[in-house]
Write a protein that holds these residues in place. Structure first.
Motif, short mmCIF file in Angstrom:
data_model
loop_
_atom_site.label_atom_id
_atom_site.label_comp_id
_atom_site.label_asym_id
_atom_site.label_seq_id
_atom_site.Cartn_x
_atom_site.Cartn_y
_atom_site.Cartn_z
N SER A 25 0.85 -1.18 0.00
CA SER A 25 0.00 0.00 0.00
C SER A 25 0.89 1.23 0.00
CB SER A 25 -0.94 0.01 1.21
OG SER A 25 -0.20 0.04 2.42
N ARG A 26 0.29 2.39 -0.22
CA ARG A 26 1.07 3.61 -0.24
C ARG A 26 0.24 4.76 0.31
NH1 ARG A 26 3.10 4.48 -6.02
NH2 ARG A 26 3.86 6.46 -5.16
N ASP A 27 0.93 5.73 0.86
CA ASP A 27 0.33 6.97 1.33
C ASP A 27 1.11 8.10 0.67
OD1 ASP A 27 -0.55 9.22 2.68
OD2 ASP A 27 -0.69 8.22 4.60
N ASN A 28 0.55 8.64 -0.39
CA ASN A 28 1.28 9.67 -1.14
C ASN A 28 1.44 10.96 -0.34
OD1 ASN A 28 1.70 7.97 -3.30
ND2 ASN A 28 -0.04 8.77 -4.48
N ALA A 29 0.56 11.20 0.59
CA ALA A 29 0.68 12.39 1.43
C ALA A 29 1.89 12.29 2.37
CB ALA A 29 -0.59 12.60 2.24
N LYS A 30 2.27 11.06 2.69
CA LYS A 30 3.41 10.83 3.59
C LYS A 30 4.65 10.35 2.85
CE LYS A 30 0.60 9.70 7.64
NZ LYS A 30 0.31 8.70 8.69
N ASN A 31 4.57 10.29 1.52
CA ASN A 31 5.71 9.83 0.71
C ASN A 31 6.21 8.47 1.21
OD1 ASN A 31 5.58 12.18 -0.72
ND2 ASN A 31 7.74 12.69 -0.50
N THR A 32 5.29 7.58 1.49
CA THR A 32 5.67 6.30 2.08
C THR A 32 4.91 5.14 1.41
OG1 THR A 32 6.09 7.36 4.21
CG2 THR A 32 5.84 4.98 4.24
N VAL A 33 5.62 4.06 1.22
CA VAL A 33 5.02 2.81 0.75
C VAL A 33 5.23 1.75 1.82
CG1 VAL A 33 7.07 2.08 -0.52
CG2 VAL A 33 4.82 1.20 -1.18
N TYR A 34 4.25 0.88 1.96
CA TYR A 34 4.28 -0.13 3.02
C TYR A 34 4.19 -1.54 2.43
CZ TYR A 34 2.81 4.00 5.65
OH TYR A 34 2.72 5.25 6.19
N LEU A 35 4.70 -2.48 3.20
CA LEU A 35 4.51 -3.89 2.88
C LEU A 35 4.10 -4.58 4.16
CD1 LEU A 35 4.69 -6.02 0.61
CD2 LEU A 35 6.96 -6.59 1.52
N GLN A 36 2.82 -4.93 4.25
CA GLN A 36 2.32 -5.69 5.39
C GLN A 36 2.53 -7.16 5.12
OE1 GLN A 36 0.95 -4.61 8.40
NE2 GLN A 36 1.10 -6.80 8.95
N MET A 37 3.26 -7.82 5.99
CA MET A 37 3.62 -9.22 5.79
C MET A 37 3.01 -10.05 6.92
SD MET A 37 7.58 -8.85 4.56
CE MET A 37 8.16 -8.34 6.17
N ASN A 38 2.09 -10.92 6.58
CA ASN A 38 1.44 -11.80 7.53
C ASN A 38 1.78 -13.25 7.25
OD1 ASN A 38 0.13 -9.51 8.64
ND2 ASN A 38 -1.59 -9.75 7.22
N SER A 39 1.55 -14.10 8.23
CA SER A 39 1.78 -15.55 8.07
C SER A 39 3.18 -15.81 7.51
CB SER A 39 0.72 -16.16 7.16
OG SER A 39 -0.58 -15.95 7.66
N LEU A 40 4.14 -15.17 8.11
CA LEU A 40 5.51 -15.27 7.61
C LEU A 40 6.06 -16.68 7.74
CD1 LEU A 40 6.80 -11.85 8.89
CD2 LEU A 40 6.99 -12.66 6.52
N LYS A 41 6.88 -17.04 6.76
CA LYS A 41 7.51 -18.37 6.69
C LYS A 41 9.02 -18.21 6.70
CE LYS A 41 3.77 -19.88 3.60
NZ LYS A 41 3.46 -20.45 2.26
N PRO A 42 9.74 -19.24 7.12
CA PRO A 42 11.20 -19.15 7.09
C PRO A 42 11.75 -18.80 5.70
CG PRO A 42 10.54 -21.01 8.41
CD PRO A 42 9.28 -20.46 7.79
N GLU A 43 11.07 -19.24 4.66
CA GLU A 43 11.54 -18.94 3.30
C GLU A 43 11.34 -17.48 2.91
OE1 GLU A 43 9.47 -21.41 4.25
OE2 GLU A 43 7.91 -21.78 2.73
N ASP A 44 10.68 -16.71 3.75
CA ASP A 44 10.57 -15.26 3.51
C ASP A 44 11.81 -14.51 3.99
OD1 ASP A 44 7.12 -15.52 4.44
OD2 ASP A 44 7.92 -15.32 2.41
N THR A 45 12.70 -15.20 4.66
CA THR A 45 13.92 -14.58 5.16
C THR A 45 14.76 -14.03 4.01
OG1 THR A 45 14.01 -15.98 7.13
CG2 THR A 45 16.09 -15.01 6.39
N ALA A 46 15.08 -12.76 4.09
CA ALA A 46 15.81 -12.09 3.01
C ALA A 46 16.07 -10.64 3.41
CB ALA A 46 15.03 -12.13 1.71
#
Length: 125
Positions: A71-92
């Motif tokens: 998602s992004r908030d252009n008023a805050k010049n910020t982009v987000y990545l919400q990560m749920n149900s994380l797995k060991p293979e998401d390690t990076a």
């Protein structure tokens, strides 16, 4: 010129959640498409998710569909990545990137013009 600074990485147990943020400098953030990429040791950097300038178009790698949300908030010049149900293979190391073309959720690494320094995400089993 755009500077990108990621934050929010860390160590989490499998099944947990993290939210990454990427703060951008510069006045043109709202015109850029943004992407999140990741690179694990010994592997190439690859797309995780992308979003176009308006937020109306998104792309997700198959491995994260249904678990991650960009998602992004252009008023805050910020982009987000919400990560749920994380797995060991998401390690990076997770990187955010900006694409000046902006109109689509770009998935190709070579299309991005600016990159952050990355933030480590480690998921323990």
């Amino acid at each position: 010129q755009v500077q990108l600074v990621e934050s929010g990485g860390g160590l989490v147990q499998a099944g947990g959640s993290l939210r990454l943020s990427c703060a951008a400098s510069g006045r043109s953030f709202s015109l850029y498409a943004m992407g999140w990429f990741r690179q694990a040791p010994g592997k190439e950097r690859g797309i995780v998710a992308a979003i176009n300038w308006s937020g109306t178009n998104t792309y997700y790698a198959d491995s994260v569909k249904g678990r991650f949300t960009i998602s992004r908030d252009n008023a805050k010049n910020t982009v987000y990545l919400q990560m749920n149900s994380l797995k060991p293979e998401d390690t990076a190391v997770y990187y955010c990137a900006a694409d000046r073309s902006g109109s689509r959720a770009t998935r190709e690494t070579d299309e991005y013009d600016y990159w952050g320094q990355g933030t480590q995400v480690t998921v323990s089993s």
